[in-house]
Design an enzyme around this catalytic site. Structure first.
Site, short mmCIF file in Angstrom:
data_model
loop_
_atom_site.label_atom_id
_atom_site.label_comp_id
_atom_site.label_asym_id
_atom_site.label_seq_id
_atom_site.Cartn_x
_atom_site.Cartn_y
_atom_site.Cartn_z
N GLY A 1 3.12 -68.58 -10.48
CA GLY A 1 4.33 -68.17 -9.19
C GLY A 1 4.94 -67.02 -8.45
O GLY A 1 6.04 -66.21 -8.96
N ARG B 1 -0.20 -92.02 -9.28
CA ARG B 1 0.25 -90.71 -8.41
C ARG B 1 2.06 -90.74 -7.44
O ARG B 1 3.14 -89.89 -8.31
CB ARG B 1 -0.03 -90.29 -7.31
CG ARG B 1 0.28 -89.56 -6.45
CD ARG B 1 -1.02 -88.95 -5.32
NE ARG B 1 -2.44 -88.85 -6.16
CZ ARG B 1 -2.26 -87.65 -6.23
NH1 ARG B 1 -1.66 -86.62 -6.23
NH2 ARG B 1 -3.80 -87.12 -6.62
N ARG C 1 -0.32 -79.96 -6.21
CA ARG C 1 -0.37 -81.31 -5.46
C ARG C 1 -0.16 -82.07 -4.24
O ARG C 1 0.17 -81.54 -3.85
CB ARG C 1 0.66 -82.49 -7.13
CG ARG C 1 -0.15 -81.81 -8.37
CD ARG C 1 0.26 -83.11 -8.85
NE ARG C 1 0.78 -83.85 -9.06
CZ ARG C 1 0.12 -84.93 -9.62
NH1 ARG C 1 -0.93 -84.74 -10.07
NH2 ARG C 1 0.11 -86.28 -9.04
N ASN D 1 6.14 -75.33 2.76
CA ASN D 1 5.19 -74.85 1.65
C ASN D 1 5.04 -73.43 2.41
O ASN D 1 5.00 -73.21 3.62
CB ASN D 1 4.31 -76.08 2.41
CG ASN D 1 2.69 -75.79 1.11
OD1 ASN D 1 3.00 -75.78 0.05
ND2 ASN D 1 2.19 -76.25 1.99
N HIS E 1 1.09 -71.90 2.91
CA HIS E 1 -0.37 -72.47 2.62
C HIS E 1 -0.54 -70.89 3.12
O HIS E 1 -0.81 -70.06 4.27
CB HIS E 1 -0.59 -73.34 3.90
CG HIS E 1 -1.84 -73.21 3.28
ND1 HIS E 1 -3.04 -74.46 2.45
CD2 HIS E 1 -3.25 -73.13 4.12
CE1 HIS E 1 -4.31 -74.55 1.75
NE2 HIS E 1 -4.00 -74.17 3.88
N SER F 1 0.46 -69.76 6.47
CA SER F 1 1.84 -70.04 7.27
C SER F 1 2.13 -70.51 6.12
O SER F 1 1.93 -71.13 4.80
CB SER F 1 0.52 -71.78 7.87
OG SER F 1 -0.15 -70.44 8.69
N LEU G 1 -1.42 -83.49 4.51
CA LEU G 1 -1.64 -82.44 4.70
C LEU G 1 -1.16 -81.48 5.13
O LEU G 1 -2.23 -80.80 5.55
CB LEU G 1 -3.18 -82.73 3.40
CG LEU G 1 -3.78 -81.89 2.58
CD1 LEU G 1 -2.14 -81.63 1.19
CD2 LEU G 1 -4.76 -81.77 2.72
N ASP G 2 -0.28 -80.17 5.12
CA ASP G 2 -0.86 -78.78 5.06
C ASP G 2 -0.64 -79.17 7.21
O ASP G 2 -1.23 -77.45 7.35
CB ASP G 2 -1.78 -78.53 4.85
CG ASP G 2 -2.17 -77.87 3.31
OD1 ASP G 2 -0.94 -78.00 3.16
OD2 ASP G 2 -3.23 -77.98 2.55
N GLU H 1 2.17 -62.49 2.09
CA GLU H 1 2.43 -63.92 1.91
C GLU H 1 4.41 -64.22 1.02
O GLU H 1 5.06 -65.00 1.80
CB GLU H 1 1.85 -64.77 0.47
CG GLU H 1 1.01 -65.35 0.96
CD GLU H 1 0.24 -66.48 0.13
OE1 GLU H 1 0.83 -67.40 -0.46
OE2 GLU H 1 -1.28 -66.22 -0.09
C1 GAR Z 1 -0.45 -68.85 -2.94
O1 GAR Z 1 -1.41 -68.28 -2.60
C2 GAR Z 1 -0.09 -70.23 -2.55
O2 GAR Z 1 0.00 -69.68 -1.24
C3 GAR Z 1 -1.06 -70.71 -2.41
O3 GAR Z 1 -1.20 -71.24 -4.05
C4 GAR Z 1 -0.89 -69.68 -4.13
C5 GAR Z 1 0.69 -69.76 -4.85
O4 GAR Z 1 0.18 -68.42 -5.60
N1 GAR Z 1 -0.80 -72.51 -2.15
C6 GAR Z 1 -0.99 -73.16 -2.00
O5 GAR Z 1 -2.63 -73.35 -1.52
C7 GAR Z 1 -1.09 -74.64 -1.17
N2 GAR Z 1 -1.64 -75.43 -0.95
P1 GAR Z 1 1.48 -68.12 -6.54
O6 GAR Z 1 1.61 -68.89 -7.81
O7 GAR Z 1 1.48 -66.79 -7.25
O8 GAR Z 1 2.50 -67.92 -5.73
#
Ligand code: GAR
Length: 221
Positions: free
Chosen positions: A13, A66, A92, A108, A110, A137, A145-146, A175
């Site tokens: 988070g 799902r 997910r 989202n 990524h 991104s 997906l993505d 990020e």
């Molecule tokens: C982040 O690096 C985000 O970009 C990635 O998960 C991490 C979550 O970190 N998301 C993905 O890989 C989605 N495909 P966080 O829980 O500390 O925000």
């Protein structure tokens, strides 16, 4: 007017934390109306509770299919009446039938320079490929997906001797700045996505915006 956002997170988070901090600092015109997780023990939920943000979670194991989980998740989220849904580390794959009503209002983050490296283990794959540049991104979520249209990206250099963890740690604060900047521009109604593609201040965006060092989004030179 503050825009109502819901955040979906599966784990740590930290991106949620960046949004909460920016909102608290008065720099982000949003009201985080709820945080949803597919993991009851996600630290993201604890973080939200500490910040007095409503939370909800559903366990996919309680659903036979799902799609049933995804529909229940979005029904839960819809009760918060968000205007924008932010997937911030939500791990997910969602059935497009569940988020179809939210197309154009769901984004989202990524950890790769999409279209490179959709899916998992992006840092590892960047290192294995010998890339000189990595990044993250923010894109609108679509059935692919993505693969939805990318609003904005941030780049970091890959350094000699970088490890997967080191690279991930260097990217993470960028990020955070990226997700805050994107949510800010969406909340200010400067960015839109429709059938004609992404528009910034009404003008078509030829390629994704780039996060500058000062945290603002710039058009690519
Ligand atoms: C982040 O690096 C985000 O970009 C990635 O998960 C991490 C979550 O970190 N998301 C993905 O890989 C989605 N495909 P966080 O829980 O500390 O925000």
């Amino acid at each position: 007017m503050h825009v109502r956002i819901a955040v979906l997170a599966s784990g740590r988070g930290s991106n949620l934390g960046a949004l909460i901090d920016a909102q608290r600092g008065g720099n982000l015109p949003v009201h985080i109306v709820g945080v949803f997780s597919d993991k009851p023990s996600a630290p993201a939920l604890a973080l939200a509770r500490e910040s007095n943000i409503p939370t909800a979670h559903l366990d996919p194991r309680d659903f036979a299919q799902r799609l049933a989980f995804d529909l229940a998740a979005f029904a839960t989220i819809a009760k918060w009446k968000p205007e924008l849904i932010v997937l911030a580390g939500f791990m997910r794959i969602l059935d497009p039938r569940a988020f179809e009503p939210w197309l154009g209002r769901i984004i989202n983050i990524h950890p790769s320079l999409l279209p490179k490296y959709p899916g998992l283990h992006t840092h590892r794959r960047v290192l294995a490929a010998g890339d000189r540049q990595h990044g993250a991104s923010v894109h609108f979520v679509t059935a692919e997906l993505d693969g939805g249209p990318v609003l904005a990206q941030v780049m970091v250099d890959v350094r000699r001797g970088d490890t997967e963890q080191g690279l991930a740690e260097r990217l993470l604060p960028r990020e955070h700045a990226l997700i805050v900047a994107c949510v800010d521009q969406l909340a200010r109604h400067r960015l839109h996505w429709s059938n004609e593609g992404i528009r910034m201040d009404g003008q078509p965006l030829a390629c994704p915006l780039v996060l500058a060092d000062d945290g603002t989004l710039e058009t690519r030179a």
